[in-house]
Design an enzyme around this catalytic site. Structure first.
Site, PDB file in Angstrom:
ATOM      1  N   TYR A 184      -4.296  -5.916  -7.602  1.00 17.74           N
ATOM      2  CA  TYR A 184      -4.615  -7.026  -8.500  1.00 17.74           C
ATOM      3  C   TYR A 184      -5.949  -7.667  -8.096  1.00 17.74           C
ATOM      4  O   TYR A 184      -6.802  -7.938  -8.927  1.00 17.74           O
ATOM      5  CB  TYR A 184      -3.501  -8.072  -8.466  1.00 17.74           C
ATOM      6  CG  TYR A 184      -3.623  -9.123  -9.548  1.00 17.74           C
ATOM      7  CD1 TYR A 184      -4.342 -10.298  -9.338  1.00 17.74           C
ATOM      8  CD2 TYR A 184      -3.040  -8.928 -10.801  1.00 17.74           C
ATOM      9  CE1 TYR A 184      -4.471 -11.253 -10.326  1.00 17.74           C
ATOM     10  CE2 TYR A 184      -3.161  -9.898 -11.810  1.00 17.74           C
ATOM     11  CZ  TYR A 184      -3.885 -11.049 -11.558  1.00 17.74           C
ATOM     12  OH  TYR A 184      -4.021 -11.998 -12.553  1.00 17.74           O
ATOM     13  N   PRO A 217      -4.653  -5.650 -21.052  1.00 16.74           N
ATOM     14  CA  PRO A 217      -5.164  -6.783 -20.267  1.00 16.74           C
ATOM     15  C   PRO A 217      -4.192  -7.291 -19.187  1.00 16.74           C
ATOM     16  O   PRO A 217      -4.531  -8.156 -18.412  1.00 16.74           O
ATOM     17  CB  PRO A 217      -5.425  -7.855 -21.319  1.00 16.74           C
ATOM     18  CG  PRO A 217      -4.708  -7.435 -22.532  1.00 16.74           C
ATOM     19  CD  PRO A 217      -4.547  -5.968 -22.478  1.00 16.74           C
ATOM     20  N   HIS A 243      -8.579 -18.683  -7.302  1.00 20.60           N
ATOM     21  CA  HIS A 243      -7.123 -18.560  -7.136  1.00 20.60           C
ATOM     22  C   HIS A 243      -6.815 -17.635  -5.975  1.00 20.60           C
ATOM     23  O   HIS A 243      -7.471 -16.602  -5.805  1.00 20.60           O
ATOM     24  CB  HIS A 243      -6.500 -17.968  -8.406  1.00 20.60           C
ATOM     25  CG  HIS A 243      -6.480 -18.917  -9.552  1.00 20.60           C
ATOM     26  ND1 HIS A 243      -5.409 -19.735  -9.825  1.00 20.60           N
ATOM     27  CD2 HIS A 243      -7.430 -19.208 -10.463  1.00 20.60           C
ATOM     28  CE1 HIS A 243      -5.689 -20.475 -10.886  1.00 20.60           C
ATOM     29  NE2 HIS A 243      -6.907 -20.179 -11.299  1.00 20.60           N
ATOM     30  N   LYS A 247      -8.172  -6.191 -15.813  1.00 20.91           N
ATOM     31  CA  LYS A 247      -9.136  -5.238 -15.248  1.00 20.91           C
ATOM     32  C   LYS A 247     -10.284  -4.879 -16.184  1.00 20.91           C
ATOM     33  O   LYS A 247     -11.302  -4.355 -15.734  1.00 20.91           O
ATOM     34  CB  LYS A 247      -8.399  -3.942 -14.868  1.00 20.91           C
ATOM     35  CG  LYS A 247      -7.420  -4.108 -13.738  1.00 20.91           C
ATOM     36  CD  LYS A 247      -8.107  -4.559 -12.455  1.00 20.91           C
ATOM     37  CE  LYS A 247      -7.111  -4.850 -11.353  1.00 20.91           C
ATOM     38  NZ  LYS A 247      -7.741  -5.597 -10.239  1.00 20.91           N
ATOM     39  N   TYR A 260       2.695 -14.737 -14.987  1.00 24.02           N
ATOM     40  CA  TYR A 260       3.160 -13.704 -15.919  1.00 24.02           C
ATOM     41  C   TYR A 260       4.678 -13.833 -16.038  1.00 24.02           C
ATOM     42  O   TYR A 260       5.342 -14.192 -15.068  1.00 24.02           O
ATOM     43  CB  TYR A 260       2.841 -12.310 -15.377  1.00 24.02           C
ATOM     44  CG  TYR A 260       1.376 -12.006 -15.197  1.00 24.02           C
ATOM     45  CD1 TYR A 260       0.685 -12.448 -14.069  1.00 24.02           C
ATOM     46  CD2 TYR A 260       0.675 -11.273 -16.130  1.00 24.02           C
ATOM     47  CE1 TYR A 260      -0.668 -12.161 -13.883  1.00 24.02           C
ATOM     48  CE2 TYR A 260      -0.672 -10.972 -15.959  1.00 24.02           C
ATOM     49  CZ  TYR A 260      -1.331 -11.423 -14.837  1.00 24.02           C
ATOM     50  OH  TYR A 260      -2.670 -11.150 -14.656  1.00 24.02           O
TER      51      TYR A 260
HETATM   52  P1  FAS Z   1     -17.574  -5.132 -25.563  1.00 26.82           P
HETATM   53  O1  FAS Z   1     -16.681  -4.503 -26.539  1.00 26.82           O
HETATM   54  O2  FAS Z   1     -17.325  -6.443 -24.956  1.00 26.82           O
HETATM   55  O3  FAS Z   1     -19.099  -5.099 -26.026  1.00 26.82           O
HETATM   56  C1  FAS Z   1     -19.601  -4.013 -26.776  1.00 26.82           C
HETATM   57  C2  FAS Z   1     -20.723  -4.558 -27.653  1.00 26.82           C
HETATM   58  O4  FAS Z   1     -21.306  -3.459 -28.353  1.00 26.82           O
HETATM   59  C3  FAS Z   1     -20.220  -5.557 -28.688  1.00 26.82           C
HETATM   60  O5  FAS Z   1     -21.000  -6.727 -28.647  1.00 26.82           O
HETATM   61  C4  FAS Z   1     -20.388  -4.812 -30.024  1.00 26.82           C
HETATM   62  O6  FAS Z   1     -20.756  -5.675 -31.079  1.00 26.82           O
HETATM   63  C5  FAS Z   1     -21.510  -3.842 -29.699  1.00 26.82           C
HETATM   64  N1  FAS Z   1     -21.482  -2.604 -30.499  1.00 26.82           N
HETATM   65  C6  FAS Z   1     -20.385  -1.882 -30.830  1.00 26.82           C
HETATM   66  N2  FAS Z   1     -20.762  -0.811 -31.570  1.00 26.82           N
HETATM   67  C7  FAS Z   1     -22.119  -0.865 -31.688  1.00 26.82           C
HETATM   68  C8  FAS Z   1     -23.089  -0.055 -32.328  1.00 26.82           C
HETATM   69  N3  FAS Z   1     -22.744   1.059 -32.985  1.00 26.82           N
HETATM   70  N4  FAS Z   1     -24.390  -0.421 -32.254  1.00 26.82           N
HETATM   71  C9  FAS Z   1     -24.748  -1.537 -31.572  1.00 26.82           C
HETATM   72  N5  FAS Z   1     -23.885  -2.360 -30.942  1.00 26.82           N
HETATM   73  C10 FAS Z   1     -22.586  -2.012 -31.004  1.00 26.82           C
HETATM   74  N6  FAS Z   1     -10.127  -7.875 -20.530  1.00 26.82           N
HETATM   75  C11 FAS Z   1      -9.528  -8.588 -19.570  1.00 26.82           C
HETATM   76  O7  FAS Z   1      -9.761  -8.334 -18.393  1.00 26.82           O
HETATM   77  N7  FAS Z   1      -8.634  -9.597 -19.903  1.00 26.82           N
HETATM   78  C12 FAS Z   1      -8.352  -9.912 -21.209  1.00 26.82           C
HETATM   79  O8  FAS Z   1      -7.546 -10.796 -21.487  1.00 26.82           O
HETATM   80  C13 FAS Z   1      -8.981  -9.202 -22.244  1.00 26.82           C
HETATM   81  N8  FAS Z   1      -8.747  -9.513 -23.565  1.00 26.82           N
HETATM   82  C14 FAS Z   1      -9.359  -8.767 -24.549  1.00 26.82           C
HETATM   83  C15 FAS Z   1      -9.152  -9.046 -25.924  1.00 26.82           C
HETATM   84  C16 FAS Z   1      -9.771  -8.269 -26.926  1.00 26.82           C
HETATM   85  C17 FAS Z   1      -9.525  -8.581 -28.386  1.00 26.82           C
HETATM   86  C18 FAS Z   1     -10.610  -7.194 -26.560  1.00 26.82           C
HETATM   87  C19 FAS Z   1     -11.250  -6.324 -27.631  1.00 26.82           C
HETATM   88  C20 FAS Z   1     -10.835  -6.923 -25.209  1.00 26.82           C
HETATM   89  C21 FAS Z   1     -10.219  -7.709 -24.197  1.00 26.82           C
HETATM   90  N9  FAS Z   1     -10.443  -7.471 -22.831  1.00 26.82           N
HETATM   91  C22 FAS Z   1      -9.854  -8.181 -21.848  1.00 26.82           C
HETATM   92  C23 FAS Z   1     -11.323  -6.443 -22.426  1.00 26.82           C
HETATM   93  C24 FAS Z   1     -12.719  -6.970 -22.566  1.00 26.82           C
HETATM   94  O9  FAS Z   1     -12.882  -8.115 -21.781  1.00 26.82           O
HETATM   95  C25 FAS Z   1     -13.624  -5.835 -22.230  1.00 26.82           C
HETATM   96  O10 FAS Z   1     -13.217  -5.190 -21.039  1.00 26.82           O
HETATM   97  C26 FAS Z   1     -15.060  -6.237 -22.106  1.00 26.82           C
HETATM   98  O11 FAS Z   1     -15.430  -6.926 -23.276  1.00 26.82           O
HETATM   99  C27 FAS Z   1     -15.865  -4.961 -21.899  1.00 26.82           C
HETATM  100  O12 FAS Z   1     -17.172  -5.259 -22.104  1.00 26.82           O
HETATM  101  P2  FAS Z   1     -18.130  -4.182 -22.801  1.00 26.82           P
HETATM  102  O13 FAS Z   1     -17.896  -2.866 -22.184  1.00 26.82           O
HETATM  103  O14 FAS Z   1     -19.483  -4.787 -22.778  1.00 26.82           O
HETATM  104  O15 FAS Z   1     -17.601  -4.017 -24.306  1.00 26.82           O
HETATM  105  C1  PHB Z   2      -6.891 -14.548 -19.301  1.00 25.93           C
HETATM  106  O1  PHB Z   2      -6.991 -15.635 -18.699  1.00 25.93           O
HETATM  107  O2  PHB Z   2      -7.399 -14.334 -20.420  1.00 25.93           O
HETATM  108  C2  PHB Z   2      -6.116 -13.427 -18.640  1.00 25.93           C
HETATM  109  C3  PHB Z   2      -5.631 -13.588 -17.348  1.00 25.93           C
HETATM  110  C4  PHB Z   2      -4.922 -12.546 -16.758  1.00 25.93           C
HETATM  111  C5  PHB Z   2      -4.717 -11.378 -17.473  1.00 25.93           C
HETATM  112  C6  PHB Z   2      -5.213 -11.218 -18.774  1.00 25.93           C
HETATM  113  C7  PHB Z   2      -5.919 -12.253 -19.362  1.00 25.93           C
HETATM  114  O3  PHB Z   2      -4.028 -10.356 -16.900  1.00 25.93           O
END
Ligand code: FAS
Ligand code: PHB
Length: 386
Positions: free
Chosen positions: A380, A288, A72, A292, A196
């Site tokens: 962005y 989100p 994009h 980032k 958005y």
């Molecule tokens: P994660 O949380 O992805 O991974 C951590 C891992 O550690 C998990 O697999 C967990 O099971 C494990 N863990 C936790 N505690 C532990 C323990 N005590 N022992 C062993 N393992 C353990 N970011 C965006 O940019 N756009 C979005 O739309 C977006 N939507 C999101 C929606 C949700 C519901 C959440 C929670 C996050 C969202 N994020 C989004 C942010 C997300 O993408 C994170 O930035 C990304 O998963 C970060 O990756 P990790 O740091 O690896 O953490």
């Molecule tokens: C998504 O595609 O999940 C998405 C895109 C842009 C955002 C957040 C989530 O700012």
């Protein structure tokens, strides 16, 4: 058991760190509390900055991403009956890619498989301020000990790593937003551009995963329950929040995934304690809105992997000593931008029509100023890691 780097958490940060270290001949073991299937079942981020795409490609993870990812040149913002395209390509030369985190997790899982211990429970880092740290955990009811040189805390916001840093050494900054995002996936053709929406009824976002898989979000109250939102109610609310010219182009259909994410800004400083290094959501959370979260996890791994490889290749600790400061500099830039965009686009309860008019005025100013648009595009699209 012994390894060079014990990695707690098998999400994108933990697996990417293990993979990058492996390419450089540095040993690691990933301790993940969930099953591989559970981790792969989480639907989260969808947008990759150019720096993230370049880093993943450089590390051999680009084949499917560059084939299936959708590039994009910018994103759109809609408000009242207006629509503004923030042209990242024009202002920064740095397009971004729509490629779901789930696919990144699959791509990483394929290269990290045998270094991951899944269903590792009660993972606990020990003696992280000594030269001989170790991690204990239980697997199938059996206690184990993993001796290592370093511990990487990649275990997300609710992980254990951050909790072993004594309160006197850790400073935490937090802002909790009074709303969440209700997101769905639908097997429908997505809108052509990420869009958005600021609306008096609340925020909405139209995004995509593939030419036949769409991702949509609407802002909901922080205590919302999933079963309060049927597909019909979701689509009616989503379409009401976009101008008719955009809503008319949205193809609705049954949801294949539905989830609610709370919104918060959070930063823990420093991202290091002795031989424990935090990366990804273990150290910081962003709403989100700015897309980032996942990109910060990747940039943390970029800095931390370079530092660890320098240590093992050259016996130097300069980059390890600089890691927290370098990572936090980028983190705070992304935290500020995500906070600003969240404040600009969401309906804040109890802040009434004044806040709405201020938001619309700022959006009108953005639409009238190329300099403002360039500044937003730069943040962005994300800046280079170095
Ligand atoms: P994660 O949380 O992805 O991974 C951590 C891992 O550690 C998990 O697999 C967990 O099971 C494990 N863990 C936790 N505690 C532990 C323990 N005590 N022992 C062993 N393992 C353990 N970011 C965006 O940019 N756009 C979005 O739309 C977006 N939507 C999101 C929606 C949700 C519901 C959440 C929670 C996050 C969202 N994020 C989004 C942010 C997300 O993408 C994170 O930035 C990304 O998963 C970060 O990756 P990790 O740091 O690896 O953490
Ligand atoms: C998504 O595609 O999940 C998405 C895109 C842009 C955002 C957040 C989530 O700012």
């Amino acid at each position: 058991m012994r390894t060079q780097v014990a990695i707690i958490g098998g999400g994108p940060a933990g697996l990417l760190l293990s993979h990058v270290l492996d390419l450089a001949g540095v040993e690691s073991v990933v301790l993940e509390m969930q099953t591989r299937q559970y981790v792969l079942g989480r639907v989260r981020a969808g947008v990759l900055e150019k720096s993230s795409v370049d880093f993943l490609t450089e590390k051999g993870l680009g084949e499917r991403m560059n084939r299936e990812g959708l590039t994009h040149e910018g994103s759109a913002i809609a408000w009242r009956d207006k629509r503004l395209f923030i042209d990242c390509q024009k202002y920064t030369g740095r397009p971004f890619m729509a490629y779901g985190q789930t696919k990144i997790q699959e791509d990483l899982d394929a290269v990290c498989g045998d270094r991951v211990i899944e269903e590792a429970l009660d993972v606990t880092p020990h003696d992280v301020t000594s030269d001989v740290p170790y991690v204990t955990f239980t697997k199938n009811g059996e206690e184990s000990r993993l001796d290592c040189d370093f511990v990487a805390g990649c275990d997300g916001f609710h992980g254990v790593s951050r909790t072993v840093i004594p309160q006197g050494f850790l400073k935490e900054y937090e802002r909790i937003y009074p709303f969440g995002w209700l997101g769905i996936l639908s097997e429908t053709p997505p809108v052509p551009q990420l869009t958005y929406a600021n609306h008096p009824r609340g925020f909405a976002l139209a995004s995509q995963r593939t030419p036949m898989l769409s991702r949509y979000y609407i802002q909901v109250a922080e205590d919302t329950k999933i079963d309060e939102w049927s597909d019909d109610r979701f689509w009616t609310e989503l379409l009401a929040r976009f101008p008719a010219t955009i809503a008319d182009g949205i193809v609705t259909g049954p949801s294949v995934e539905k989830s609610i994410a709370p919104l918060r800004s959070f930063v823990a400083e420093p991202m290091r304690h002795g031989r424990l290094f935090l990366a990804g959501d273990a150290a910081h959370i962003v709403p989100p809105t700015g897309a980032k979260g996942l990109n910060l996890a990747i940039s943390d791994v970029y800095y931390l992997s370079k530092a660890l490889i320098e240590y093992y290749d050259e016996g130097k600790t300069a980059q390890l000593d600089a890691y927290s400061g370098v990572a936090l500099n980028r983190v705070w830039g992304a935290v500020r931008f995500s906070w600003w965009l969240t404040e600009l686009l969401h309906l804040f309860p109890n802040q009434g029509e004044f806040k709405q008019r201020i938001q619309e005025s700022e959006l009108d100013h953005l639409a009238s100023s190329e300099r403002f648009q360039a500044a937003v595009a730069e943040q962005y699209a994300g800046l280079p890691f170095d």
